[in-house]
Enzyme design. Sequence first.
Site, short mmCIF file in Angstrom:
data_model
loop_
_atom_site.label_atom_id
_atom_site.label_comp_id
_atom_site.label_asym_id
_atom_site.label_seq_id
_atom_site.Cartn_x
_atom_site.Cartn_y
_atom_site.Cartn_z
N ASP A 85 0.85 -1.16 -0.06
CA ASP A 85 -0.09 -0.20 0.04
C ASP A 85 0.73 1.24 -0.13
O ASP A 85 2.02 1.16 0.39
CB ASP A 85 -0.79 0.07 1.30
CG ASP A 85 -1.87 1.00 1.28
OD1 ASP A 85 -2.71 1.07 0.01
OD2 ASP A 85 -1.89 1.91 1.98
N GLU A 87 0.79 5.84 0.30
CA GLU A 87 0.07 6.86 0.89
C GLU A 87 0.71 8.01 -0.13
O GLU A 87 1.98 7.99 -0.25
CB GLU A 87 0.03 7.31 2.23
CG GLU A 87 -0.53 6.14 3.23
CD GLU A 87 -2.06 5.98 3.07
OE1 GLU A 87 -2.53 7.00 2.62
OE2 GLU A 87 -2.42 4.90 3.19
N GLU A 131 -3.46 15.34 4.07
CA GLU A 131 -3.25 15.34 5.57
C GLU A 131 -4.34 14.59 6.37
O GLU A 131 -4.43 13.84 7.23
CB GLU A 131 -2.46 16.17 6.30
CG GLU A 131 -2.24 16.01 7.61
CD GLU A 131 -1.74 17.56 8.33
OE1 GLU A 131 -2.00 17.47 9.84
OE2 GLU A 131 -1.54 18.34 7.63
N HIS A 228 -5.49 6.31 7.52
CA HIS A 228 -4.66 5.35 6.82
C HIS A 228 -3.22 5.41 6.96
O HIS A 228 -2.75 6.46 6.96
CB HIS A 228 -5.22 5.48 5.30
CG HIS A 228 -6.43 5.28 4.97
ND1 HIS A 228 -7.03 4.76 3.95
CD2 HIS A 228 -7.67 5.86 5.59
CE1 HIS A 228 -8.34 4.84 3.90
NE2 HIS A 228 -8.83 5.55 4.73
N ASP A 233 -2.65 -0.64 6.37
CA ASP A 233 -3.34 -1.35 5.35
C ASP A 233 -2.92 -2.41 4.64
O ASP A 233 -3.73 -3.26 4.06
CB ASP A 233 -3.82 -0.14 4.23
CG ASP A 233 -4.45 1.04 4.84
OD1 ASP A 233 -5.02 0.98 6.07
OD2 ASP A 233 -4.91 2.03 4.27
#
Length: 308
Positions: A85, A87, A131, A228, A233
Site C-alpha cells: 500500500d 500513501e 493530511e 490510513h 493497510d
Amino acid sequence: MSLDPENSDTNQTSIEANKVMTEEIAKTDDLSSEMPNSENAVDQIENIEDIQNSNRSNTVSNTHPQIVITPATLQLQGPKQFILDTETTGFYYQDSDRIVEVGAIEMVNRKLTGSSIHIYINPEKPVGDSEAIHGITDEFLKDKPKYAEIAQVLFDYLKNSEIIAHNASFDMNFLDMEFKRTGLPALSEVCEVTDTLAMAKSKHPGQKNSLDALVRRYEIPQRDRTFHGALLDAEILADVYLAMTGGQVSFDMDAISAHTEHGQGNVIRQKLELDLPVIAPSNEELEAHENWVKQYQEKYGEACIFAK
C-alpha cells in the site's frame, strides 16, 4: 693441505651439490618468513568474511537509516508475493502528486514470512489536503529521505515478485512514476500485479468493496483506522486477500463416494454432512441488492431471477 688428484672430480661435485642445497634452504627460509602462521591465516579469513557480511548488511538495511526492513522469521521456498500500500499527496500521479509512505509485507505459499519494508518519504512538496486522510504532516516528513535516496533499495526488495494491492492501478501508477524519475524501470515491468478491488467486484457485484467493507464482510478483526497508514493497510489487506482466496473448497467426488458396496451391482452412497459458514448480508448490502433488482426490471421490463 693438498687435494688428492684421484678424488678431485668427486670433491668438486660434492662442493657444487652443497652449494645448491644451501641456496635451496635459503629460499625456503625466505618463503617461511613471508607466510603467516595458521592462526594468523584463520584470523585474516574471518576478517574478510566479517567485512563481506557487513557490506551485505549495509546494502540491505543501512543504505538509509529511515528505511525499515524487517527480516523474515519463516524461511519459505516459493514465489514471493508482496501485499503493498502507498500513501500520497493526492490522487493524480501525472499532476505532480508524490508518494509519502510505502509499506509492503512478504507472503510465500499463503504464509506471511514476517519480512516487511516500511518507508516514509519526503515528497518535496506540501502534503496539502491529503493530511486529512493519512495524518502525515509536512513537519513529520521534512527530515525523511527523498524518493531518489530509497528507490534502489525498495526496487530490489520488490522486483521479480507478485504485487497485491487494493485498487492496484493507483499504487502502481505512482510507483512506476517515482521509479522512472530516478532512472529505474517501471515496477510493473518487473512484477506481476493482482488487484484485490477487481477480485472483490467480481466476487461481490453490486456491493461495496472498499477495504473497510471487505473487513466487515469477512469478519476480519477490526483495527484502528482513524488515519490510513501504508503498512497497517497492507496488513489488513493480507487478511482480506487470504479470506477472499481461501474460502473456496474443491470436492473430490471419488473420495466422497468412496464408501460403497459392490454386492449385486448396488452402490450405496454415504450422506456427507458439511457445516458451511453462512454470511448474512448487511443492511447496506440488502439495500444495494434491492436497488439493483429494481434497475434490472426497469431496464429489461421483467423481474430478474432473484426477484421471482
